[in-house]
Design a protein around this motif. Structure first.
Motif, PDB file in Angstrom:
ATOM      1  N   ILE A  65      36.315  35.924  43.701  1.00  0.00           N
ATOM      2  CA  ILE A  65      36.630  35.842  45.046  1.00  0.00           C
ATOM      3  C   ILE A  65      35.381  35.977  46.051  1.00  0.00           C
ATOM      4  N   VAL A  66      34.384  37.016  45.439  1.00  0.00           N
ATOM      5  CA  VAL A  66      33.255  37.206  46.225  1.00  0.00           C
ATOM      6  C   VAL A  66      32.137  35.792  46.263  1.00  0.00           C
ATOM      7  N   ALA A  68      33.090  32.617  45.669  1.00  0.00           N
ATOM      8  CA  ALA A  68      33.825  31.683  46.327  1.00  0.00           C
ATOM      9  C   ALA A  68      33.345  31.696  47.964  1.00  0.00           C
ATOM     10  N   ALA A  69      33.524  32.982  48.311  1.00  0.00           N
ATOM     11  CA  ALA A  69      33.145  33.381  49.921  1.00  0.00           C
ATOM     12  C   ALA A  69      31.812  33.125  49.922  1.00  0.00           C
ATOM     13  N   ILE A  70      30.714  33.564  49.291  1.00  0.00           N
ATOM     14  CA  ILE A  70      29.488  33.110  49.277  1.00  0.00           C
ATOM     15  C   ILE A  70      28.879  31.695  49.169  1.00  0.00           C
ATOM     16  N   VAL A  72      31.225  29.317  50.136  1.00  0.00           N
ATOM     17  CA  VAL A  72      31.807  28.397  51.393  1.00  0.00           C
ATOM     18  C   VAL A  72      30.608  29.019  52.444  1.00  0.00           C
ATOM     19  N   GLU A  73      29.917  30.142  52.573  1.00  0.00           N
ATOM     20  CA  GLU A  73      29.213  30.347  53.658  1.00  0.00           C
ATOM     21  C   GLU A  73      27.799  29.647  53.521  1.00  0.00           C
TER      22      GLU A  73
END
Length: 121
Positions: A65-66, A68-70, A72-73
């Motif tokens: 999850i982390v 994937a968030a990185i 996207v950013e």
């Protein structure tokens, strides 16, 4: 940071595979044996491997999850090319055997028709 977390996730994934393969299955599997009592006994090892599997799986999902968030950013709308480069120049046709080149096809394009049968050219 992204690369570091990717390496950590690969290590966690390898550890998770190893811990799962060490567990004793109903058919014996690759389970390890030991003395019948204590931490390395059959029951103590099974408890430890079960807890290790649970925490490694939780860590793997959190890292996913982390990451994937990185991702996207870090990826912005400018990183995807949405237009076509129309400045391409056609290549001259030549004969690969060295003879004169064939004449280019100068036939007119066929007329396009719409679904109702009307000519649009």
């Amino acid at each position: 940071m992204f690369l570091f977390l990717t390496v950590v996730q690969a290590i966690v994934a390898a550890a998770l595979v190893g811990v799962i393969l060490m567990q004793r299955s109903e058919g014996g599997g690759l389970g390890i044996g030991g003395s019948p009592s204590g931490m390395l006994g059959a029951r103590g090892a099974a408890d430890f491997l079960t807890r290790a599997t649970k925490w490694l799986a939780v860590l793997f999902v959190v890292l996913s999850i982390v990451l994937a968030a990185i991702a996207v950013e870090s990826g912005g709308p400018g990183s995807v090319e949405s237009t076509l480069d129309r400045s391409v120049v056609p290549v001259q046709q030549t004969d690969p055997l060295g003879g004169p080149a064939a004449a280019p096809n100068t036939a007119p394009a066929p007329a396009e028709t719409d679904p109702l049968g009307d000519v649009t050219n």
